[in-house]
Design a protein around this motif. Structure first.
Motif, PDB file in Angstrom:
ATOM      1  N   UNK A 108     -62.616 -54.967  -9.244  1.00 20.09           N
ATOM      2  CA  UNK A 108     -62.680 -53.915  -8.223  1.00 20.09           C
ATOM      3  C   UNK A 108     -63.590 -54.246  -7.044  1.00 20.09           C
ATOM      4  N   UNK A 109     -63.991 -55.475  -6.908  1.00 24.02           N
ATOM      5  CA  UNK A 109     -64.812 -55.880  -5.762  1.00 24.02           C
ATOM      6  C   UNK A 109     -63.855 -56.298  -4.648  1.00 24.02           C
ATOM      7  N   UNK A 110     -63.786 -55.517  -3.617  1.00 25.30           N
ATOM      8  CA  UNK A 110     -62.816 -55.758  -2.558  1.00 25.30           C
ATOM      9  C   UNK A 110     -63.531 -56.139  -1.261  1.00 25.30           C
ATOM     10  N   UNK A 111     -63.522 -55.273  -0.263  1.00 30.88           N
ATOM     11  CA  UNK A 111     -64.183 -55.580   0.992  1.00 30.88           C
ATOM     12  C   UNK A 111     -63.672 -56.868   1.598  1.00 30.88           C
ATOM     13  N   UNK A 112     -64.564 -57.734   2.020  1.00 33.30           N
ATOM     14  CA  UNK A 112     -64.179 -58.987   2.663  1.00 33.30           C
ATOM     15  C   UNK A 112     -63.392 -59.878   1.699  1.00 33.30           C
ATOM     16  N   UNK A 123     -61.140 -58.880  -0.423  1.00 29.62           N
ATOM     17  CA  UNK A 123     -59.749 -58.430  -0.399  1.00 29.62           C
ATOM     18  C   UNK A 123     -59.007 -59.117   0.739  1.00 29.62           C
ATOM     19  N   UNK A 124     -59.676 -59.314   1.863  1.00 33.85           N
ATOM     20  CA  UNK A 124     -59.052 -60.021   2.979  1.00 33.85           C
ATOM     21  C   UNK A 124     -58.755 -61.461   2.568  1.00 33.85           C
ATOM     22  N   UNK A 125     -59.721 -62.120   1.952  1.00 36.42           N
ATOM     23  CA  UNK A 125     -59.511 -63.492   1.468  1.00 36.42           C
ATOM     24  C   UNK A 125     -58.338 -63.540   0.500  1.00 36.42           C
ATOM     25  N   UNK A 126     -58.317 -62.645  -0.490  1.00 39.67           N
ATOM     26  CA  UNK A 126     -57.258 -62.665  -1.500  1.00 39.67           C
ATOM     27  C   UNK A 126     -55.892 -62.372  -0.894  1.00 39.67           C
ATOM     28  N   UNK A 127     -55.844 -61.479   0.082  1.00 31.80           N
ATOM     29  CA  UNK A 127     -54.589 -61.162   0.754  1.00 31.80           C
ATOM     30  C   UNK A 127     -54.048 -62.398   1.471  1.00 31.80           C
ATOM     31  N   UNK A 128     -54.904 -63.104   2.176  1.00 24.89           N
ATOM     32  CA  UNK A 128     -54.476 -64.302   2.899  1.00 24.89           C
ATOM     33  C   UNK A 128     -54.056 -65.403   1.926  1.00 24.89           C
ATOM     34  N   UNK A 129     -54.807 -65.586   0.866  1.00 25.18           N
ATOM     35  CA  UNK A 129     -54.449 -66.602  -0.132  1.00 25.18           C
ATOM     36  C   UNK A 129     -53.109 -66.246  -0.758  1.00 25.18           C
ATOM     37  N   UNK A 130     -52.938 -64.975  -1.120  1.00 25.64           N
ATOM     38  CA  UNK A 130     -51.692 -64.510  -1.734  1.00 25.64           C
ATOM     39  C   UNK A 130     -50.499 -64.735  -0.807  1.00 25.64           C
ATOM     40  N   UNK A 131     -50.726 -64.666   0.493  1.00 21.53           N
ATOM     41  CA  UNK A 131     -49.655 -64.862   1.473  1.00 21.53           C
ATOM     42  C   UNK A 131     -49.419 -66.345   1.789  1.00 21.53           C
ATOM     43  N   UNK A 132     -50.181 -67.238   1.156  1.00 24.49           N
ATOM     44  CA  UNK A 132     -49.994 -68.672   1.373  1.00 24.49           C
ATOM     45  C   UNK A 132     -50.435 -69.146   2.740  1.00 24.49           C
ATOM     46  N   UNK A 133     -51.419 -68.480   3.321  1.00 26.37           N
ATOM     47  CA  UNK A 133     -51.895 -68.801   4.666  1.00 26.37           C
ATOM     48  C   UNK A 133     -52.955 -69.904   4.646  1.00 26.37           C
ATOM     49  N   UNK A 134     -53.201 -70.446   5.819  1.00 24.67           N
ATOM     50  CA  UNK A 134     -54.372 -71.294   5.981  1.00 24.67           C
ATOM     51  C   UNK A 134     -55.574 -70.349   5.979  1.00 24.67           C
ATOM     52  N   UNK A 135     -56.616 -70.720   5.275  1.00 24.29           N
ATOM     53  CA  UNK A 135     -57.799 -69.873   5.117  1.00 24.29           C
ATOM     54  C   UNK A 135     -58.903 -70.428   6.001  1.00 24.29           C
ATOM     55  N   UNK A 145     -57.267 -62.829  -9.626  1.00 22.90           N
ATOM     56  CA  UNK A 145     -56.295 -62.365 -10.626  1.00 22.90           C
ATOM     57  C   UNK A 145     -56.328 -60.839 -10.727  1.00 22.90           C
ATOM     58  N   UNK A 146     -57.531 -60.273 -10.742  1.00 25.30           N
ATOM     59  CA  UNK A 146     -57.644 -58.813 -10.802  1.00 25.30           C
ATOM     60  C   UNK A 146     -56.966 -58.198  -9.579  1.00 25.30           C
ATOM     61  N   UNK A 147     -57.211 -58.783  -8.413  1.00 27.83           N
ATOM     62  CA  UNK A 147     -56.584 -58.286  -7.181  1.00 27.83           C
ATOM     63  C   UNK A 147     -55.060 -58.322  -7.306  1.00 27.83           C
ATOM     64  N   UNK A 148     -54.507 -59.424  -7.790  1.00 33.71           N
ATOM     65  CA  UNK A 148     -53.056 -59.539  -7.922  1.00 33.71           C
ATOM     66  C   UNK A 148     -52.496 -58.487  -8.875  1.00 33.71           C
ATOM     67  N   UNK A 149     -53.217 -58.226  -9.968  1.00 41.00           N
ATOM     68  CA  UNK A 149     -52.768 -57.229 -10.943  1.00 41.00           C
ATOM     69  C   UNK A 149     -52.805 -55.809 -10.384  1.00 41.00           C
ATOM     70  N   UNK A 150     -53.632 -55.558  -9.389  1.00 43.08           N
ATOM     71  CA  UNK A 150     -53.819 -54.199  -8.854  1.00 43.08           C
ATOM     72  C   UNK A 150     -53.376 -54.053  -7.397  1.00 43.08           C
ATOM     73  N   UNK A 151     -52.776 -55.092  -6.839  1.00 47.05           N
ATOM     74  CA  UNK A 151     -52.421 -55.103  -5.419  1.00 47.05           C
ATOM     75  C   UNK A 151     -51.505 -53.939  -5.040  1.00 47.05           C
ATOM     76  N   UNK A 152     -50.470 -53.700  -5.816  1.00 43.52           N
ATOM     77  CA  UNK A 152     -49.532 -52.615  -5.503  1.00 43.52           C
ATOM     78  C   UNK A 152     -50.201 -51.255  -5.622  1.00 43.52           C
ATOM     79  N   UNK A 153     -50.995 -51.084  -6.640  1.00 46.57           N
ATOM     80  CA  UNK A 153     -51.739 -49.832  -6.823  1.00 46.57           C
ATOM     81  C   UNK A 153     -52.681 -49.591  -5.645  1.00 46.57           C
TER      82      UNK A 153
END
Length: 195
Positions: A15-19, A21-33, A160-168
């Motif tokens: 449940x640690x999101x903030x900045x 969550x931005x990193x995980x979103x970009x990684x999940x989208x296959x972007x350059x980080x 992994x936690x972010x991916x499991x809870x992304x839709x929620x």
């Protein structure tokens, strides 16, 4: 009085999101980080369960041992480009680390912060290319604490936690400025499209 003081490094995990969550979103989208600078600096993190263990040990130790100040952080950490690179490798979708010129990026982020169109504030972007780590020797010796997670493990576990809870999380439509909710990416969304 017995007052144990725990000084944690930046902690991540459930449940640690903030900045992050931005990193995980970009990684999940296959972007350059984009990382600020070359990523040659050491930046120690801490998995939240390791933090909880440190608090428990300090709270349950005899007062003559616990009445002290303890630094807590991952005992195994590498250069930023390696730890973030390991997260990208874990994602396996083309996400990859992209070093950037620190002065230019920091200047742009300062301008975006001033214009209130970026969620990143000076403490985040101002320290991202600097070494930031502490010795955990005292808590290891006095309380027997050892981190179970390296930086790499902590990033991957948190992702992994972010991916499991992304839709929620998306259904909740919550954004804010705390680390318990996602942050509105603001101008960063524009850069995400290009990367």
């Amino acid at each position: 009085m017995c007052v144990p003081v725990i000084r944690p490094k930046t902690f991540i995990g459930t449940a640690r999101l903030g900045v992050f969550q931005i990193l995980y979103d970009w990684v999940d989208a296959g972007k350059r980080i984009p990382i600020i600078g070359k990523g040659e600096n050491l930046y120690q993190l801490l998995e939240v369960t390791d933090l909880v263990e440190a608090i428990y040990l300090a709270g349950s130790a005899p007062p003559d041992i616990a009445n002290d100040i303890f630094n807590v952080g991952a005992q195994q950490f590498k250069k930023v480009k390696q730890d973030v690179g390991a997260l990208c490798d874990f994602a396996g979708n083309g996400a990859r680390v992209m070093p950037t010129p620190a002065p230019l990026v920091k200047g742009a982020l300062a301008l975006f912060e001033f214009m209130k169109i970026s969620p990143l504030y000076k403490w985040i972007y101002g320290t991202a290319d600097k070494d930031s780590f502490v010795s955990t020797e005292k808590i290891q010796k006095k309380l027997g604490w050892n981190s179970k997670y390296s930086n790499e493990d902590a990033l991957i576990t948190s992702h992994k936690w972010y991916l499991e809870h992304k839709e929620e999380l998306a259904r909740q439509h919550k954004t804010g400025v705390t680390h318990r909710v996602g942050w509105d990416q603001g101008i960063l969304k524009v850069f995400k499209r290009w990367l």
